[in-house]
Design an enzyme around this catalytic site. Structure first.
Site, PDB file in Angstrom:
ATOM      1  N   CYS A 190      -3.102  -1.648 -16.380  1.00  0.00           N
ATOM      2  CA  CYS A 190      -3.316  -1.427 -17.804  1.00  0.00           C
ATOM      3  C   CYS A 190      -4.770  -1.785 -18.105  1.00  0.00           C
ATOM      4  O   CYS A 190      -5.320  -2.737 -17.564  1.00  0.00           O
ATOM      5  CB  CYS A 190      -2.434  -2.259 -18.708  1.00  0.00           C
ATOM      6  SG  CYS A 190      -0.686  -1.920 -18.516  1.00  0.00           S
ATOM      7  N   ARG A 239      -6.788   1.995 -14.010  1.00  0.00           N
ATOM      8  CA  ARG A 239      -5.917   0.822 -14.115  1.00  0.00           C
ATOM      9  C   ARG A 239      -4.482   1.194 -14.493  1.00  0.00           C
ATOM     10  O   ARG A 239      -3.601   0.336 -14.548  1.00  0.00           O
ATOM     11  CB  ARG A 239      -6.464  -0.155 -15.152  1.00  0.00           C
ATOM     12  CG  ARG A 239      -7.864  -0.649 -14.856  1.00  0.00           C
ATOM     13  CD  ARG A 239      -8.330  -1.597 -15.930  1.00  0.00           C
ATOM     14  NE  ARG A 239      -7.604  -2.842 -15.872  1.00  0.00           N
ATOM     15  CZ  ARG A 239      -7.939  -3.888 -15.143  1.00  0.00           C
ATOM     16  NH1 ARG A 239      -9.024  -3.852 -14.410  1.00  0.00           N
ATOM     17  NH2 ARG A 239      -7.216  -4.978 -15.141  1.00  0.00           N
ATOM     18  N   TRP A 291       0.109   1.195 -17.369  1.00  0.00           N
ATOM     19  CA  TRP A 291       0.880   1.327 -16.131  1.00  0.00           C
ATOM     20  C   TRP A 291       2.199   0.630 -16.430  1.00  0.00           C
ATOM     21  O   TRP A 291       2.237  -0.582 -16.627  1.00  0.00           O
ATOM     22  CB  TRP A 291       0.153   0.653 -14.970  1.00  0.00           C
ATOM     23  CG  TRP A 291       0.797   0.922 -13.645  1.00  0.00           C
ATOM     24  CD1 TRP A 291       0.640   2.031 -12.865  1.00  0.00           C
ATOM     25  CD2 TRP A 291       1.694   0.062 -12.931  1.00  0.00           C
ATOM     26  NE1 TRP A 291       1.398   1.916 -11.724  1.00  0.00           N
ATOM     27  CE2 TRP A 291       2.049   0.726 -11.735  1.00  0.00           C
ATOM     28  CE3 TRP A 291       2.245  -1.186 -13.184  1.00  0.00           C
ATOM     29  CZ2 TRP A 291       2.921   0.174 -10.800  1.00  0.00           C
ATOM     30  CZ3 TRP A 291       3.109  -1.742 -12.260  1.00  0.00           C
ATOM     31  CH2 TRP A 291       3.443  -1.066 -11.072  1.00  0.00           C
ATOM     32  N   ASN A 337      -2.687  -6.265 -21.709  1.00  0.00           N
ATOM     33  CA  ASN A 337      -2.635  -6.099 -20.256  1.00  0.00           C
ATOM     34  C   ASN A 337      -2.016  -7.376 -19.693  1.00  0.00           C
ATOM     35  O   ASN A 337      -2.442  -8.460 -20.071  1.00  0.00           O
ATOM     36  CB  ASN A 337      -4.064  -5.886 -19.735  1.00  0.00           C
ATOM     37  CG  ASN A 337      -4.201  -6.018 -18.221  1.00  0.00           C
ATOM     38  OD1 ASN A 337      -5.255  -6.362 -17.725  1.00  0.00           O
ATOM     39  ND2 ASN A 337      -3.162  -5.741 -17.483  1.00  0.00           N
ATOM     40  N   GLY A 338      -0.991  -7.231 -18.846  1.00  0.00           N
ATOM     41  CA  GLY A 338      -0.362  -8.420 -18.272  1.00  0.00           C
ATOM     42  C   GLY A 338       1.139  -8.374 -18.457  1.00  0.00           C
ATOM     43  O   GLY A 338       1.701  -7.359 -18.858  1.00  0.00           O
ATOM     44  N   GLU A 374      -3.810   2.056   8.403  1.00  0.00           N
ATOM     45  CA  GLU A 374      -4.584   2.501   7.236  1.00  0.00           C
ATOM     46  C   GLU A 374      -4.493   4.034   7.089  1.00  0.00           C
ATOM     47  O   GLU A 374      -4.359   4.546   5.970  1.00  0.00           O
ATOM     48  CB  GLU A 374      -6.040   2.027   7.390  1.00  0.00           C
ATOM     49  CG  GLU A 374      -7.025   2.536   6.348  1.00  0.00           C
ATOM     50  CD  GLU A 374      -6.713   2.124   4.915  1.00  0.00           C
ATOM     51  OE1 GLU A 374      -5.763   1.378   4.679  1.00  0.00           O
ATOM     52  OE2 GLU A 374      -7.439   2.598   4.024  1.00  0.00           O
ATOM     53  N   LYS A 431      -3.032   5.896   3.805  1.00  0.00           N
ATOM     54  CA  LYS A 431      -3.804   6.886   3.032  1.00  0.00           C
ATOM     55  C   LYS A 431      -3.000   8.167   2.891  1.00  0.00           C
ATOM     56  O   LYS A 431      -2.926   8.745   1.813  1.00  0.00           O
ATOM     57  CB  LYS A 431      -5.154   7.217   3.710  1.00  0.00           C
ATOM     58  CG  LYS A 431      -6.241   6.181   3.655  1.00  0.00           C
ATOM     59  CD  LYS A 431      -6.819   5.907   2.297  1.00  0.00           C
ATOM     60  CE  LYS A 431      -6.085   4.793   1.620  1.00  0.00           C
ATOM     61  NZ  LYS A 431      -6.617   3.466   1.693  1.00  0.00           N
ATOM     62  N   GLU A 444       0.088   7.722   0.477  1.00  0.00           N
ATOM     63  CA  GLU A 444      -0.127   7.449  -0.945  1.00  0.00           C
ATOM     64  C   GLU A 444      -0.718   8.633  -1.697  1.00  0.00           C
ATOM     65  O   GLU A 444      -0.466   8.767  -2.890  1.00  0.00           O
ATOM     66  CB  GLU A 444      -0.916   6.161  -1.186  1.00  0.00           C
ATOM     67  CG  GLU A 444      -2.371   6.183  -0.844  1.00  0.00           C
ATOM     68  CD  GLU A 444      -3.045   4.839  -1.098  1.00  0.00           C
ATOM     69  OE1 GLU A 444      -2.733   4.177  -2.094  1.00  0.00           O
ATOM     70  OE2 GLU A 444      -3.909   4.467  -0.286  1.00  0.00           O
ATOM     71  N   HIS A 495      10.045   1.668  22.130  1.00  0.00           N
ATOM     72  CA  HIS A 495      11.051   0.677  21.726  1.00  0.00           C
ATOM     73  C   HIS A 495      11.833   1.125  20.493  1.00  0.00           C
ATOM     74  O   HIS A 495      12.471   0.307  19.840  1.00  0.00           O
ATOM     75  CB  HIS A 495      10.383  -0.679  21.482  1.00  0.00           C
ATOM     76  CG  HIS A 495       9.741  -1.230  22.717  1.00  0.00           C
ATOM     77  ND1 HIS A 495      10.464  -1.675  23.799  1.00  0.00           N
ATOM     78  CD2 HIS A 495       8.443  -1.352  23.061  1.00  0.00           C
ATOM     79  CE1 HIS A 495       9.642  -2.066  24.749  1.00  0.00           C
ATOM     80  NE2 HIS A 495       8.395  -1.873  24.330  1.00  0.00           N
ATOM     81  N   LYS A 504      -4.877   1.266  -9.671  1.00  0.00           N
ATOM     82  CA  LYS A 504      -5.835   0.694  -8.732  1.00  0.00           C
ATOM     83  C   LYS A 504      -5.770  -0.827  -8.668  1.00  0.00           C
ATOM     84  O   LYS A 504      -5.889  -1.413  -7.620  1.00  0.00           O
ATOM     85  CB  LYS A 504      -7.247   1.130  -9.107  1.00  0.00           C
ATOM     86  CG  LYS A 504      -8.251   0.658  -8.086  1.00  0.00           C
ATOM     87  CD  LYS A 504      -9.236   1.700  -7.712  1.00  0.00           C
ATOM     88  CE  LYS A 504     -10.040   1.291  -6.512  1.00  0.00           C
ATOM     89  NZ  LYS A 504      -9.399   1.635  -5.249  1.00  0.00           N
TER      90      LYS A 504
HETATM   91  C1  F6R Z   1      -4.477   1.504  -0.894  1.00  0.00           C
HETATM   92  C2  F6R Z   1      -4.961   0.497  -1.812  1.00  0.00           C
HETATM   93  C3  F6R Z   1      -4.136  -0.713  -2.007  1.00  0.00           C
HETATM   94  C4  F6R Z   1      -5.037  -1.941  -2.211  1.00  0.00           C
HETATM   95  C5  F6R Z   1      -4.181  -3.165  -2.569  1.00  0.00           C
HETATM   96  C6  F6R Z   1      -5.015  -4.434  -2.693  1.00  0.00           C
HETATM   97  O1  F6R Z   1      -5.360   2.579  -0.793  1.00  0.00           O
HETATM   98  O2  F6R Z   1      -5.989   0.656  -2.420  1.00  0.00           O
HETATM   99  O3  F6R Z   1      -3.253  -0.916  -0.966  1.00  0.00           O
HETATM  100  O4  F6R Z   1      -5.762  -2.174  -1.048  1.00  0.00           O
HETATM  101  O5  F6R Z   1      -3.517  -2.929  -3.777  1.00  0.00           O
HETATM  102  O6  F6R Z   1      -5.986  -4.291  -3.681  1.00  0.00           O
HETATM  103  P1  F6R Z   1      -7.257  -5.237  -3.720  1.00  0.00           P
HETATM  104  O7  F6R Z   1      -8.057  -4.970  -2.518  1.00  0.00           O
HETATM  105  O8  F6R Z   1      -7.964  -4.873  -4.996  1.00  0.00           O
HETATM  106  O9  F6R Z   1      -6.737  -6.651  -3.745  1.00  0.00           O
END
Ligand code: F6R
Length: 610
Positions: A2, A27, A74, A98-99, A483, A487, A490, A506, A605
C-alpha cells in the site's frame, strides 16, 4: 505494501496525488483512491484496478482541491472492492493507511457499541471512526484526536488524515511503516516513499517510529512518541527522476535487467577505485567487528534469500567461516540457537520487508550483538536498525520482480566475503588481487550475457506454451536455478521448480517427460561433469533440455538439447553472470504469454505484512 501520498498547497493537489500514486503503484495495485477538500466537505473518488482508471473518473467528475490524500492498495483485510478501497471516511474525517491494525476486531466491536456503522471489511475504517470519536469527546483538534487514536491501536501504520472541519491542516502518523514529509515552498507533502513527491520537492524529513506530524501550507511540526515537539533532520534526496521513468523500454523489468552493468559498476566502484577490499565499505567500525566474528547468519526473504544462499558458498569456501542462511519468516517464529559471535546479515532490496525486520529484532533479542544490513533503499527501516550497512547502488527498482537488486546484492555479498577472508587470514594479497580483477571484469561479462537476448527470445517463445518447468543447478549455481524458477513463476504464472541437479533422481525425475522443459545452469566449473550426468538422466526420460553453458565448456547441441553459450567462465562470480539469461528467459516468456510483467497478479513489491 500500500502506498500513501498527501499534499496541502495553494494550488490544485489532484495532479500531485495522481502522479504520486502512479509512482507508488509498485506497492500495491488492487485499487486506488483520492479524497480532496472542497468547501465544507470531503470529496472522494475510488476505483478497483489501476490508478489510470481512478484518474479518469476524477477528471470526469471534476475533482479539485488544495488539500488531499491518496492511496494505492494491496488487499489484506477485505477483498478487492471499491468499498474496501481507501480513503475511508467517518463523518468528514478522511484517511489513508498503510499497514495492519492487529486489534481492529476489538476496536470494531467497541465502535459498533458507540453507534458507528461500517461500510468496509477493512481494518482501516476503525481508525477513521476512532479519530472521529476522539474529536467528539475531548480532543482539541484533528492532531490531538489522531494522537489519542493511535495510542489505542496495536499493529503497524502509516496514516495521513484530513477533516472537512479543519481545512488548514493535514496530520500524519507513523509506526512500523515508512512515511516521510516533503518540504516545499508554501506547500508540503507526505508520502510512503520519495518517488511519489519528487516532482514537487527533494527536501524530505524521514519520520521515526511513533512520530506524528502536522502539515500546513507554511510549516511542518513533528512530535515524538510522547507527543512532545521534536526536530528531525532534513535530507536532500538524490533519487533521479530519470530512474523513475521508462525511457525507451517497454517495461521497468526490461529496463532494470539492462541496467545491470551500470548498477554493478556503481556497487563495486569503491573497491575498484581503492584497489582493495576495505572493511570500511561496511562502516567506520566495521574492521574490529568483522575481525571479531566467528560465523555468519543470513536472514532474508524471496530473491534476497537466494542472494544469501549463494553467499553461503562464498563465505564458507573463501572466508573460511561457517555461514547459515534462513528464510526470515521461518526464523522469527522458531526457538533458534543464537551464537553472539556470529554476525547477523539481513538482505533486503526495500529495507522494509516485515519478516526480515522482525527476524532482525528477534536475532537481537536472542543475544546477537553484531548486525549488518545489505539494502538498496537509503534510510529505510532495516539498515536503520542495523549496526553496519552496505547500500547496493542499483538505483530505484520498480518492476515487482527483482533483477538488478539481486545481482548487486550478490556483488555486495562477494565484497563482504573477501573482506572477511582478509580479516580472518584466508585471503592473501595475491588472491585479493585476483578477486579484484574478477570483479573489474564483471560489468563487461554481464553486458556479454545481455547480448544473448535474441537467442533467449527464441527459447522463451517455446516456454510460453508450457505448464511446468524445472530448473537445475549445482553448487554456487543451485541458488541461481532457484532464482530462475522464481522469476519464471512470478511473472509468467508457469509452475516452475528448481532442484540441485544431483537431487533429481531422489524424486523429481518422476515429473520428467516430453512435455517438461528442463533449464540447466551448466558453467564450466568443477561440477560440470556431474551436471552432464544429471542431464543424461533427463534426456533418457524424454525431457527437453535448455542449457546455459559457458563459452569454453565444450557443449554441443543435439536432438532435444538446446544450448546457449554465456561468456567465458567468470570464476567465482559466475552466478552473477548466469543470472542474466534466466531473467531474460522469464521476461520474454511473460511477454509471449501477455502477462503484466511489471505488476504480476497478487503481488506487490514491498512486503510489509506477514
Ligand atoms: C521476487 C522478489 C521478492 C523479494 C522479497 C524480499 O522477484 O522480488 O521475492 O525478493 O519479497 O524483498 P526485499 O528484498 O525488499 O526484502
Amino acid at each position: 505494501m500500500c502506498g500513501i501520498v498527501g499534499a496541502i498547497a495553494g494550488r490544485d493537489v489532484v495532479p500531485v496525488l495522481v502522479e504520486g500514486l502512479k509512482r507508488l503503484e509498485y506497492r500495491g495495485y488492487d485499487s486506488s483512491g483520492i479524497a480532496v477538500l472542497e468547501p465544507g466537505t470531503v470529496r472522494r473518488v475510488r476505483r478497483t484496478g489501476r490508478v489510470v482508471e481512478m484518474e479518469a473518473v476524477a477528471a470526469q467528475k471534476g475533482v479539485h482541491g488544495q488539500l488531499g490524500i491518496g492511496h494505492t492498495r494491496w488487499a489484506t483485510h477485505g477483498g478487492v472492492t471499491e468499498a474496501n478501497a481507501h480513503p475511508h471516511i467517518s463523518a468528514g474525517v478522511a484517511l489513508v493507511h498503510n499497514g495492519i491494525i492487529e486489534n481492529h476486531e476489538q476496536q470494531r466491536e467497541r465502535l459498533l457499541g458507540l453507534g458507528y456503522t461500517f461500510e468496509s471489511q477493512t481494518d482501516t475504517e476503525v481508525i477513521a471512526h476512532l479519530i472521529h470519536h476522539h474529536l467528539r469527546h475531548g480532543s482539541a483538534d484533528l492532531l490531538a484526536a489522531l494522537q489519542a487514536a493511535v495510542k489505542e491501536l496495536t499493529g503497524a501504520y502509516a496514516l495521513a488524515v484530513m477533516s472537512a472541519d479543519e481545512p488548514e491542516r493535514l496530520v500524519v502518523a507513523r509506526m512500523g511503516c515508512p512515511l516521510l514529509v516533503g518540504l516545499g515552498e508554501g506547500e508540503n507533502f507526505v508520502a510512503s516513499d520519495v518517488s511519489a513527491i519528487l516532482q514537487a520537492t527533494r527536501r524530505v524529513i524521514f519520520l521515526e517510529e511513533g512520530d506524528t506530524a502536522e502539515l500546513t501550507r507554511n510549516g511542518v511540526r513533528v512530535f515524538g512518541p510522547d507527543n512532545a515537539p521534536v526536530q528531525r533532520a532534513q535530507h536532500l534526496s538524490d533519487v533521479s527522476l530519470a530512474s523513475l521513468e521508462l525511457g525507451p523500454y517497454r517495461h521497468f523489468m526490461q529496463k532494470e535487467i539492462h541496467e545491470q552493468p551500470r548498477a554493478l559498476a556503481d556497487t563495486i566502484d569503491a573497491v575498484i577505485n581503492a584497489g582493495s577490499f576495505d572493511p570500511s565499505l561496511f562502516g567506520a567500525d566495521a574492521e574490529a567487528i568483522l575481525a571479531g566474528i566467528e560465523g555468519v547468519k543470513i536472514l532474508a526473504c524471496g530473491t534476497s534469500f537466494y542472494a544469501g544462499s549463494t553467499a553461503k558458498y562464498w563465505i564458507e569456501s573463501i572466508a573460511g567461516l561457517p555461514c547459515d542462511v534462513e528464510i526470515a519468516s521461518e526464523y522469527r517464529y522458531r526457538e533458534a540457537f543464537a551464537n553472539p559471535k556470529h554476525l547477523v546479515v539481513t538482505i533486503s532490496q526495500s529495507g522494509e520487508t516485515l519478516d526480515t525486520m522482525e527476524a532482525l529484532k528477534y536475532a537481537k533479542s536472542l543475544g546477537h550483538r553484531h548486525t549488518l544490513s545489505i539494502c538498496n533503499v537509503q534510510e529505510s527501516a532495516i539498515p536503520r536498525a542495523s549496526e553496519l550497512v552496505c547500500y547496493t547502488r542499483a538505483g530505484a527498482e520498480i518492476g515487482v520482480a527483482s533483477t538488478k537488486a539481486f545481482t548487486t546484492q550478490l556483488a555486495a555479498l562477494f565484497q563482504l566475503t573477501v573482506v572477511l577472508g582478509k580479516l580472518h587470514g584466508k585471503v592473501n594479497a595475491e588472491q585479493e588481487a585476483d578477486y579484484l580483477e574478477q570483479l573489474r571484469q564483471l560489468p563487461g561479462s554481464v553486458q556479454h550475457a545481455l547480448n544473448l537476448e535474441p537467442q533467449i527470445v527464441a527459447w522463451a517463445e517455446r516456454f510460453a506454451g508450457k505448464a511446468n518447468a524445472l530448473f537445475l543447478g549445482r553448487g554456487l549455481h543451485y541458488p541461481i536455478a532457484l532464482e530462475g524458477a522464481l522469476k519464471l513463476k512470478e511473472i509468467t504464472y508457469i509452475h516452475a521448480e528448481a532442484y540441485p541437479a544431483g537431487e533429481l533422481k531422489h524424486g523429481p525425475l518422476a515429473l520428467v517427460d516430453e512435455a517438461m522443459p528442463v533449464v540447466v545452469i551448466a558453467p564450466n566449473d568443477s561440477l560440470l561433469e556431474k551436471v552432464k550426468s544429471n542431464m543424461q538422466e533427463v534426456r533418457a526420460r524424454g525431457g527437453e533440455l535448455f542449457v546455459f553453458a559457458d563459452q569454453d565448456s565444450n557443449f554441443a547441441a543435439s536432438e532435444g538439447v538446446h544450448v546457449i553459450r554465456t561468456p567465458r567462465h567468470a570464476g567465482v562470480l559466475s552466478p552473477i553472470v548466469h543470472t542474466i539469461p534466466v531473467q531474460l528467459l522469464a521476461y520474454h516468456a511473460a511477454l509471449a504469454r501477455g502477462t503484466d510483467v511489471d505488476k504480476p497478479r497478487n503481488l506487490a513489491k514491498s512486503v510489509t505484512v506477514e
